[in-house]
Design a protein around this motif. Structure first.
Motif, PDB file in Angstrom:
ATOM      1  N   ASN A  58     -63.853  65.477  38.881  1.00  0.00           N
ATOM      2  CA  ASN A  58     -63.310  64.211  38.378  1.00  0.00           C
ATOM      3  C   ASN A  58     -64.439  63.199  38.235  1.00  0.00           C
ATOM      4  O   ASN A  58     -64.988  62.742  39.217  1.00  0.00           O
ATOM      5  CB  ASN A  58     -62.238  63.709  39.375  1.00  0.00           C
ATOM      6  N   GLN A  73     -51.258  63.867  35.710  1.00  0.00           N
ATOM      7  CA  GLN A  73     -50.852  64.648  36.879  1.00  0.00           C
ATOM      8  C   GLN A  73     -50.178  65.957  36.467  1.00  0.00           C
ATOM      9  O   GLN A  73     -50.499  67.019  36.998  1.00  0.00           O
ATOM     10  CB  GLN A  73     -49.917  63.804  37.771  1.00  0.00           C
ATOM     11  N   TYR A 127     -60.427  58.622  33.741  1.00  0.00           N
ATOM     12  CA  TYR A 127     -61.115  57.314  33.782  1.00  0.00           C
ATOM     13  C   TYR A 127     -62.247  57.236  32.758  1.00  0.00           C
ATOM     14  O   TYR A 127     -63.185  56.458  32.936  1.00  0.00           O
ATOM     15  CB  TYR A 127     -61.665  57.060  35.195  1.00  0.00           C
ATOM     16  N   ASN A 180     -62.321  58.990  41.236  1.00  0.00           N
ATOM     17  CA  ASN A 180     -61.444  58.371  42.205  1.00  0.00           C
ATOM     18  C   ASN A 180     -61.485  59.299  43.429  1.00  0.00           C
ATOM     19  O   ASN A 180     -61.178  60.482  43.270  1.00  0.00           O
ATOM     20  CB  ASN A 180     -60.011  58.298  41.653  1.00  0.00           C
TER      21      ASN A 180
HETATM   22  C1  LIG Z   1     -58.334  60.985  39.361  1.00  0.00           C
HETATM   23  C2  LIG Z   1     -56.946  60.869  38.879  1.00  0.00           C
HETATM   24  N1  LIG Z   1     -56.442  61.884  38.155  1.00  0.00           N
HETATM   25  C3  LIG Z   1     -55.192  61.855  37.683  1.00  0.00           C
HETATM   26  C4  LIG Z   1     -54.371  60.781  37.938  1.00  0.00           C
HETATM   27  C5  LIG Z   1     -52.977  60.836  37.407  1.00  0.00           C
HETATM   28  O1  LIG Z   1     -52.778  59.905  36.436  1.00  0.00           O
HETATM   29  P1  LIG Z   1     -51.545  59.967  35.427  1.00  0.00           P
HETATM   30  O2  LIG Z   1     -50.650  61.078  35.866  1.00  0.00           O
HETATM   31  O3  LIG Z   1     -50.872  58.636  35.542  1.00  0.00           O
HETATM   32  O4  LIG Z   1     -52.140  60.216  34.106  1.00  0.00           O
HETATM   33  C6  LIG Z   1     -54.845  59.696  38.686  1.00  0.00           C
HETATM   34  C7  LIG Z   1     -53.986  58.543  39.019  1.00  0.00           C
HETATM   35  O5  LIG Z   1     -54.292  57.682  39.798  1.00  0.00           O
HETATM   36  C8  LIG Z   1     -56.165  59.745  39.174  1.00  0.00           C
HETATM   37  O6  LIG Z   1     -56.699  58.746  39.892  1.00  0.00           O
END
Ligand SMILES: Cc1ncc(COP(=O)(O)O)c(C=O)c1O
Length: 396
Positions: free
Chosen positions: A171, A102, A206, A175
């Motif tokens: 992405n 994030q 992912y 997700n």
């Molecule tokens: C598509 C996607 N990107 C980024 C993140 C962020 O993940 P993190 O900050 O835990 O690495 C998530 C978390 O659910 C996600 O689904």
């Protein structure tokens, strides 16, 4: 006192789709047994061996300020991982360690967007995307995709939308859809990025959860390494969501500038967390497969359950820990269906509308509960949808 426009408008235009999620949480707090299919997090905790490595690092003294762009050994390990998996020669200087994916998304948009610049993202989207772009001072412009195309971005539509934009966020594995972008889709996207001089921010958190085919990083496509920032993370691949450890991989010049941004924001990631991440990466592919295995199994269970009925549609679920289900045959919106399912069956799912306009009439199911319970919940969900569409067709 007035707060800045930027910080007070981060969530502008967000959907109310979180109501179902919040309502499920209230029901659980009231003691009601709710089957939770909303949460994008493993049903296992971080492996004890990783925690032991973290503990050994901390008690061994790695509790002071760590190198801001990342400890050299972890940057090298990430570089080696990407070199091996994408074929693009990657060095330490191409890697910045961040507090999770994030933070990487936020920093990457800061790196390429000036205030007011247009940044594109794909709808349906991971819930934080538009807010992240706005938090970086840019204007979030969605590229709508369509259920008929399995929500894959179409190059022609991207081309029309890209005029005047500076970046595109994608992405894959995705997700909320669980769809994996194939070579053709990525080549179409890359072509538009090259023609229209766009930065590509490729969220690949992912990348170890691919159930069919291979993960392809667009950074590996011709002419893309110099305009792509890859976002990676230990969260999903190693069940380390709470450790907050991820990375940005990109051109050296961008990473050097991003390191300056890190100095003024995060000041790096805890040294003992980075040591634990290094230990986890060194555990190799076998360990990653072990972490991904429950989702791989549950996806097969879901295919079996959904294959036995015709009311609920399943999008090609080729990756990530989610399924996108098409419930349009019930005549309900995703939101109305999710509320009714929660109320009557005590099963919580995310309405497609929580992830943008494009996934209206769909629901997202997270495969993050034990197999038997998951299979049962899906059967009940399908029966529930069948009962509603039966009612609807009688009414018609
Ligand atoms: C598509 C996607 N990107 C980024 C993140 C962020 O993940 P993190 O900050 O835990 O690495 C998530 C978390 O659910 C996600 O689904």
């Amino acid at each position: 006192m007035k707060l800045s426009h930027r910080i007070t408008h981060i969530n502008e235009g967000g959907s109310d789709g979180w109501e179902v999620f919040d309502r499920a949480k209230r029901m659980i707090a009231d003691g009601i047994a709710v089957t939770q299919l909303t949460i994008g997090e493993h049903d296992i905790r971080t492996d004890p061996t990783i925690l032991a490595a973290m503990n050994a690092s901390a008690t061994g003294g790695h509790t002071g300020y760590a190198s801001v762009p990342g400890i050299p050994s972890l940057r090298d390990a990430v570089a080696a991982r990407l070199s091996e998996r994408t074929g693009v020669p990657t060095r330490r200087e191409n890697v910045l360690i961040t507090p999770g994916g994030q933070a990487g998304l936020f920093m990457a948009h800061n790196a390429v967007c000036n205030p007011g610049d247009v940044a594109l993202f794909v709808d349906p989207y991971y819930a934080t995307y538009p807010g992240t772009i706005r938090a970086a001072g840019a204007v979030a412009r969605p590229l709508r995709t369509h259920a008929k195309d399995a929500f894959l971005p179409q190059a022609q539509e991207l081309e029309q939308l890209a005029e005047g934009a500076v970046s595109l966020l994608i992405n894959s594995p995705n997700n909320p859809t669980g769809v994996v972008y194939g070579r053709e889709t990525l080549e179409g996207i890359a072509g538009v990025c090259r023609e229209q001089d766009l930065w590509l921010i490729s969220d690949e958190v992912y990348d170890t959860q691919v159930w069919k085919g291979d993960h392809i990083s667009p950074r590996a496509l011709p002419g893309m390494a110099e305009r792509t920032l890859v976002i990676g993370s230990m969260s999903k691949s190693h069940a380390m969501t709470g450790s907050r450890c991820g990375w940005i991989v990109g051109p050296e010049e961008a990473i050097a500038a991003l390191a300056d941004l890190a100095v003024t924001t995060t000041y790096g990631v805890a040294g003992f967390v980075q040591d634990a991440a290094l230990f986890a990466l060194n555990a190799g592919k076998e360990f990653e497969e072990q972490i991904a295995a429950p989702f791989r199994r549950r996806r097969l269970l879901a295919q079996k359950v959904l294959g036995n009925q015709q009311v609920v549609g399943l999008l090609p679920s080729d990756g990530a820990m989610y399924l996108m289900l098409d419930i349009r045959s019930t005549g309900m919106s995703g939101e109305a269906f999710a509320h009714a399912l929660l109320e009557e069956e005590h099963i919580a799912v995310m309405p497609g509308e929580s992830f943008g306009i494009a996934a209206a009439g769909h629901i997202r199911v997270a495969m993050t509960i034990a197999d038997a319970e998951f299979e049962q919940a899906l059967k009940r969900l399908c029966d529930f949808a069948a009962a509603i569409s039966g009612r609807e067709s009688k009414r018609a």
